[in-house]
Design a protein around this motif. Structure first.
Motif, PDB file in Angstrom:
ATOM      1  N   ARG A   1       0.852  -1.192   0.000  1.00 37.99           N
ATOM      2  CA  ARG A   1       0.000   0.000   0.000  1.00 37.99           C
ATOM      3  C   ARG A   1       0.884   1.237   0.000  1.00 37.99           C
ATOM      4  O   ARG A   1       1.772   1.373   0.841  1.00 37.99           O
TER       5      ARG A   1
ATOM      6  N   HIS B   1      -1.383  -0.875  -4.278  1.00 35.68           N
ATOM      7  CA  HIS B   1      -2.585  -0.064  -4.076  1.00 35.68           C
ATOM      8  C   HIS B   1      -2.126   1.346  -3.719  1.00 35.68           C
ATOM      9  O   HIS B   1      -1.495   1.557  -2.676  1.00 35.68           O
TER      10      HIS B   1
ATOM     11  N   ASN C   1      -2.887   5.129  -2.672  1.00 31.07           N
ATOM     12  CA  ASN C   1      -3.887   5.952  -1.986  1.00 31.07           C
ATOM     13  C   ASN C   1      -3.447   7.411  -1.996  1.00 31.07           C
ATOM     14  O   ASN C   1      -2.345   7.728  -1.522  1.00 31.07           O
TER      15      ASN C   1
ATOM     16  N   GLU D   1      -8.835   4.841 -10.674  1.00 30.82           N
ATOM     17  CA  GLU D   1      -9.458   3.916  -9.715  1.00 30.82           C
ATOM     18  C   GLU D   1     -10.181   2.790 -10.447  1.00 30.82           C
ATOM     19  O   GLU D   1     -10.022   1.614 -10.133  1.00 30.82           O
TER      20      GLU D   1
ATOM     21  N   SER E   1      -8.865  -1.282 -10.635  1.00 28.75           N
ATOM     22  CA  SER E   1      -9.679  -2.345 -10.055  1.00 28.75           C
ATOM     23  C   SER E   1      -9.909  -3.481 -11.048  1.00 28.75           C
ATOM     24  O   SER E   1     -10.088  -4.639 -10.663  1.00 28.75           O
TER      25      SER E   1
ATOM     26  N   GLY F   1      -4.817  -4.072  -9.503  1.00 27.71           N
ATOM     27  CA  GLY F   1      -4.145  -3.071  -8.679  1.00 27.71           C
ATOM     28  C   GLY F   1      -5.182  -2.270  -7.917  1.00 27.71           C
ATOM     29  O   GLY F   1      -6.315  -2.713  -7.719  1.00 27.71           O
ATOM     30  N   GLY F   2      -4.817  -1.088  -7.484  1.00 31.34           N
ATOM     31  CA  GLY F   2      -5.775  -0.274  -6.756  1.00 31.34           C
ATOM     32  C   GLY F   2      -5.363   1.171  -6.692  1.00 31.34           C
ATOM     33  O   GLY F   2      -4.177   1.493  -6.533  1.00 31.34           O
TER      34      GLY F   2
ATOM     35  N   GLU G   1      -7.052   4.893  -4.928  1.00 32.31           N
ATOM     36  CA  GLU G   1      -8.150   5.398  -4.098  1.00 32.31           C
ATOM     37  C   GLU G   1      -7.849   6.822  -3.668  1.00 32.31           C
ATOM     38  O   GLU G   1      -6.687   7.198  -3.477  1.00 32.31           O
TER      39      GLU G   1
END
Length: 391
Positions: free
Chosen positions: A218, A325, A327, A350, A354, A358-359, A361
């Motif tokens: 993350r 991910h 953020n 985003e 998805s 991966g990610g 946010e």
């Protein structure tokens, strides 16, 4: 160190490599110069397992020496470094200055047996004109709440205690990120969380790391966009202007109050003024009247900030490696201007991430300016906490 030279030695003991240990401790007192000893010629062979076999062949010059073995051999393994031609031992603290804040349940050290697994680790990175001390209180709070974790706090190049470590230029976002990756390699740490404030180092680390990553990671980007750096509204603090203003200060000042007053008169906010003087260190702590000196390399920092303005890391966000991910956290009262196009592009990433494993946010921290960990530590703690849960 092991060049072809002739010298005189007397051996009181011989060091050998032990297969039961990852490190060999060499007692320097076991090899002492001795003017009456015969000359010794040093030959070395590097074995496949990284052990250096050194043969010391002494010239036999008299009966006194003929009774002794004319050749002695010992093995040595360099600590924490794969041995190569003309390679030297590098300690992690010679790469970057750092602190390792460990939770109460953590019992681990990078110099311990390599078979001992590294505990879950988070890396906390400060921004321009900051230092690892900015994260100290916050990291200790995280360590108490998540006792199985450890938190690595570093001084980036040209900042804090790392300013005294000579670094080759150019001083860029990429070279700064590479420093941190190199430090992690020497510490044998694969982080599960990377938190970077106000600078592109965290995303640049992802860009330079192997893909796909060995385990999920993350990445938190606190109050910074991946592309164009936009200053806030007129009257807001601007890092480039701050760096220019600080360049006019002498290397030593009488007091922190003097610096704060000058910054306020120039139009910078009190929050920024108070934060800037954390980069001052008393010249002689034993004397209350002693002045202060800056602990950063301002020329290098200026180059780093220019690189930050010129660096575009949107590709990392729009093609997030599997297992990563990302953020983004926007401060409600950010001194950076988040353009509508930036927010729309992050939201589009985003959806794309998805679908590809991966990610990406987006988060907003209320009641906080740019210095999120100082302005609203409780709110930041709540947002970040889910990254450490379940382990």
């Amino acid at each position: 160190m092991f060049a072809s030279t002739t010298t005189h030695f007397r051996f009181s003991s011989i060091c050998t490599h032990s297969s039961s240990s990852s490190y060999t401790i060499i007692n320097a007192s076991s090899i002492r110069p001795h003017s009456k000893s015969p000359p010794t010629f040093i030959n070395s062979i590097l074995s496949q397992n990284g052990t250096l076999c050194i043969s010391l062949s002494a010239e036999v010059q008299s009966r006194r020496w003929r009774s002794r073995s004319a050749s002695s051999k010992f093995q040595m393994t360099l600590i924490d470094e794969s041995l190569g031609r003309e390679q030297v031992v590098i300690k992690p603290s010679e790469i970057l200055a750092y602190d390792l804040v460990q939770g109460p349940h953590v019992r681990w050290s990078y110099i311990a047996d390599k078979r001992v697994p590294c505990p879950p680790t988070a890396v906390l990175l400060h921004g321009i004109l900051g230092s690892r001390k900015n994260w100290g209180t916050f990291a200790r709070r995280l360590a108490q709440e998540f006792p199985n974790w450890q938190f690595l706090l570093v001084d980036l190049r040209c900042h804090g205690d790392s300013a005294s470590i000579m670094k080759k230029g150019p001083h860029t976002v990429a070279s700064t990120a590479f420093d941190v990756l190199k430090l992690l390699g020497h510490l044998r740490v694969t982080p599960r969380v990377i938190i970077g404030h106000s600078f592109g180092v965290a995303l640049s680390m992802v860009e330079q790391a192997a893909k796909p990553l060995a385990r999920p990671v993350r990445v938190w980007v606190l109050d910074a966009t991946p592309g164009k750096v936009r200053a806030g509204r007129d009257g807001d603090d601007h890092p480039a202007e701050l760096i220019t203003f600080l360049s006019a200060f002498p290397k030593e000042v009488v007091s922190k109050r003097e610096v704060i007053k000058a910054l306020l008169l120039e139009g910078f906010s009190n929050d920024v003024a108070q934060w800037v003087v954390t980069n001052l260190r008393q010249i002689n702590p034993s004397e209350s009247s002693s002045g202060f000196s800056w602990i950063f390399d301002l020329d290098g920092i200026s180059e780093m900030y220019q690189s930050y303005e010129d660096t575009n890391l949107w590709d990392v966000v729009e093609e997030v490696p599997r297992g990563v991910h990302v953020n983004f956290l926007k401060a409600e009262r950010s001194l950076h201007r988040w353009a509508l196009g930036d927010l729309q592009r992050i939201h589009a990433a985003e959806e794309q991430a998805s679908q590809e494993g991966g990610g990406v946010e987006m988060h907003v921290l209320e009641d906080a300016g740019h210095w999120v960990h100082a302005d609203n530590p409780d709110g930041l703690f709540r947002i970040l906490s889910f990254s450490f849960q379940g382990i």
